[in-house]
Structures are given as structure tokens and as C-alpha cells.
Design an enzyme around this catalytic site. Structure first.
Site, short mmCIF file in Angstrom:
data_model
loop_
_atom_site.label_atom_id
_atom_site.label_comp_id
_atom_site.label_asym_id
_atom_site.label_seq_id
_atom_site.Cartn_x
_atom_site.Cartn_y
_atom_site.Cartn_z
N ASP A 1 1.08 -1.03 -0.30
CA ASP A 1 -0.06 0.26 0.08
C ASP A 1 0.63 1.27 -0.02
O ASP A 1 0.81 2.16 0.30
CB ASP A 1 -0.61 0.13 1.45
CG ASP A 1 -0.65 0.12 2.73
OD1 ASP A 1 0.99 -0.13 2.49
OD2 ASP A 1 -0.97 -0.41 3.71
N SER A 2 2.34 1.21 0.15
CA SER A 2 3.15 2.33 0.04
C SER A 2 2.71 2.89 -1.62
O SER A 2 3.25 3.77 -1.70
CB SER A 2 4.36 1.04 0.34
OG SER A 2 4.98 0.41 -0.80
N ASP B 1 -0.82 -6.67 0.04
CA ASP B 1 -1.24 -5.52 0.62
C ASP B 1 -3.21 -5.50 1.27
O ASP B 1 -3.71 -4.74 0.34
CB ASP B 1 -0.44 -4.55 1.11
CG ASP B 1 0.37 -3.83 1.79
OD1 ASP B 1 0.92 -4.75 2.03
OD2 ASP B 1 1.52 -3.39 2.10
N LYS C 1 -0.91 -9.85 3.26
CA LYS C 1 -1.17 -9.20 3.74
C LYS C 1 -1.89 -8.33 4.57
O LYS C 1 -2.24 -7.06 4.32
CB LYS C 1 0.71 -8.76 3.23
CG LYS C 1 1.40 -8.31 4.84
CD LYS C 1 2.80 -7.99 4.26
CE LYS C 1 3.16 -6.23 3.84
NZ LYS C 1 2.42 -5.41 4.74
N GLU D 1 -1.22 -5.74 8.09
CA GLU D 1 -0.99 -5.47 9.74
C GLU D 1 -1.19 -5.26 11.54
O GLU D 1 -3.00 -5.82 11.13
CB GLU D 1 -0.65 -3.33 10.10
CG GLU D 1 -0.09 -3.33 8.29
CD GLU D 1 0.45 -1.51 8.10
OE1 GLU D 1 0.51 -0.78 9.20
OE2 GLU D 1 0.93 -1.29 7.32
N GLU E 1 9.18 -4.37 10.62
CA GLU E 1 9.69 -2.98 10.37
C GLU E 1 9.54 -2.02 10.75
O GLU E 1 9.04 -1.67 12.39
CB GLU E 1 8.62 -2.88 9.39
CG GLU E 1 8.78 -1.39 9.12
CD GLU E 1 7.54 -0.79 7.48
OE1 GLU E 1 7.84 0.32 7.28
OE2 GLU E 1 6.63 -1.52 6.97
#
Length: 290
Positions: free
Chosen positions: A67-68, A106, A136, A138, A205
Site C-alpha cells: 500500500d506504499s 497488502d 498481508k 498489519e 518493520e
């Protein structure tokens, strides 16, 4: 033999091309770590387009459609405004451009936190619409129930602990995590929780190195570091950071090329040739047949 779509660089079109589809699988990634040890670290980079995926694929074990892309592709201030549709569009492009690496997409902010049912709806749409191998998400202990719910229903999950960009407003910024003993212990609990919940790997991270090392040694699943430690079971970077596409270089990034200067120089040369009418030349124009 099976057919995948490969870009024809002479036409910039994606054409079906016979290729041996020897794509790595999620179980192979998980089993890459045996008896708590990884002999050869896993290689992971971000990818957002078909051509980028094509160039990275042969060198990587995993491609992350992160999602960056909100910041890298769309110029957003953070990952928070990224939508499910954006992730699906770029995820599908990366799958089309690759045939070897495991593609992980993501899950964007707001697409999975409300409930495990919401998470399944979003994750199943990502997988069905992109053809990716895993998603993925978080979060640590708080997401354990959701990870179990997804994996029990056929959706492989890569977890993400430590500095979690989607929680930047709660964390108060992008500083490294784990400097206090309390936070140190929480990150390790988070990592153990996602493993026990069924995650096949976990991204660590922005954590202080002793945490990353301890996590890597204690978990059975691969730990993929970014701003963590060389002792992790693998590494991931945002490709544009690694290639030097931006002026700012985060501490945890090694710049392997200065592509921003290469592109700027090429554009300057092109602009000069256009303005002096040196381009297009005879080789770039069509002449009458004699």
C-alpha cells in the site's frame, strides 16, 4: 507449459507467451525456514506495475504489492487513503507481469479491521480479482483471530508487526519501535501471536535490531525485515527507494542506483532535441516508398 502474459518491450503490449509456470508457493516460502534456521535469506521487493514485476521477478522470491503505492505512485501523504480498488488494479498487473515469485498484496486501511468477516470479504476479492497467492495485513495480537479466520478459509496471510504505517496516527510517527522494554515485549508477543494464528511469514518493520534477532530466532516462520536486521530470514524494500527515485533516503534503505538522475538526464536530452528539431530524425519518421 502454460500461458502467462508477458510484456512485448518492442510494442509495450502484453501478449500471451508460453512460459514454464514454476511459480513459488506459499508452503515453499514457509518451509524455507527449517528447524528455526534459514540458510539463504528470502528476497522480497515491492512492485506496482506489470513491467516492474517482469524486471524484478527472476531475482525475487516474493513480490509485494504494497500500500506504499499510495505515496510512491499516487503522491499521497500516507498509506491511509489507499483503496481496495487501487490494490486490486495494481495487484492484477503485478501477477500478469510475473511467473516465478509469490505475489503478496497488502490489505488497505479500513478493509479488514472492523471484523474477521469484513476481512474475509476484502481478502477473497483481492485474491479472486488479482490471482495473487496471499494477502498481508498489519497488526499483532489484535489481528490474530482474523488471521486464523482467513487461513482456515484458504487465504494465506503474511503478518506485519513493529512499525505499522497504517497506525501512524496512533504511533505518533515513523520512528523505530521497541526502544522501551514494554514495547519490546509487546512486539515479540505480537510476532508469536500471528505465528500461532497461522501466518506463513511476518514482516518486522522499523524495530531495534535486538528485537528482530530475537524474533527471528524464536519464530518457526520466516521473519522478513525492513529496517530490522541482516539476521532476519529475508529482506524487503520499496523498490523505488532502493533505486534512488526519491531524494529522501530512509536510514534502513541502501540506494543501489540513482534512477532519478538517469531519468531526469534522459528527459533533458529529449527536451533539448525536440526544441532544436533534432528529434524525430530520419530513423524515427516514415518516408514515402520509392
Amino acid at each position: 507449459m502454460s500461458t502467462t502474459f508477458q510484456l512485448d518491450t518492442s510494442t509495450s503490449r502484453a501478449n500471451p507467451t508460453p512460459r514454464p509456470r514454476k511459480r513459488l508457493t506459499v508452503p515453499k516460502i514457509r518451509d524455507h525456514k527449517k528447524d528455526g534456521l534459514t540458510k539463504e535469506p528470502l528476497v522480497m521487493l515491492t512492485a506496482y506495475t506489470a513491467r516492474q514485476a517482469q524486471l524484478l521477478d527472476e531475482h525475487c522470491d516474493l513480490l509485494l504489492v504494497g500500500d506504499s503505492l499510495g505515496q510512491v505512485i499516487y503522491g499521497l501523504d500516507s498509506t491511509l487513503p489507499v483503496t481496495l480498488d487501487m490494490m486490486i488494479a495494481h495487484g492484477a498487473a503485478v501477477v500478469r507481469g510475473s511467473y516465478h515469485a509469490v505475489v503478496v498484496v497488502d490489505m488497505p486501511f479500513g478493509a479488514y479491521e472492523a471484523s474477521k468477516e469484513q476481512a474475509f470479504e476484502a481478502a477473497s476479492k483481492i485474491m479472486s480479482d488479482t490471482g495473487c497467492a496471499a494477502v498481508k495485513l498489519e497488526g499483532g495480537e489484535a489481528m490474530a483471530e482474523t488471521i486464523t479466520f482467513l487461513t482456515n478459509r484458504g487465504i494465506p496471510v503474511m503478518a506485519h508487526v513493529g512499525l505499522t504505517p497504517q497506525a501512524v496516527n496512533v504511533l505518533g510517527g515513523y520512528a523505530a519501535r521497541g526502544r522501551s522494554q514494554e514495547e519490546h515485549e509487546k512486539i515479540l508477543r505480537d510476532a508469536k501471536s500471528v505465528q500461532d494464528a497461522g501466518a506463513f511469514a511476518v514482516v518486522a518493520e522499523g524495530v531495534v535490531e535486538p528485537i528482530a534477532i530475537s524474533m527471528t530466532k524464536s519464530l518457526k516462520i520466516p521473519v522478513i525485515g525492513i529496517g530490522a536486521s541482516a539476521e532476519c530470514d529475508g529482506q524487503v524494500l520499496v523498490t523505488e527507494d532502493m533505486l534512488g527515485m526519491f531524494e529522501r533516503v530512509p536510514r534502513f534503505v541502501k540506494r543501489y542506483e540513482d534512477m532519478a538522475s538517469v531519468i531526469s538526464k534522459a528527459a533533458a536530452t529529449y527536451a533539448e532535441e525536440v526544441r532544436t528539431r533534432a528529434f524525430p530524425g530520419e530513423d524515427q519518421t516514415y518516408q514515402p516508398k520509392t
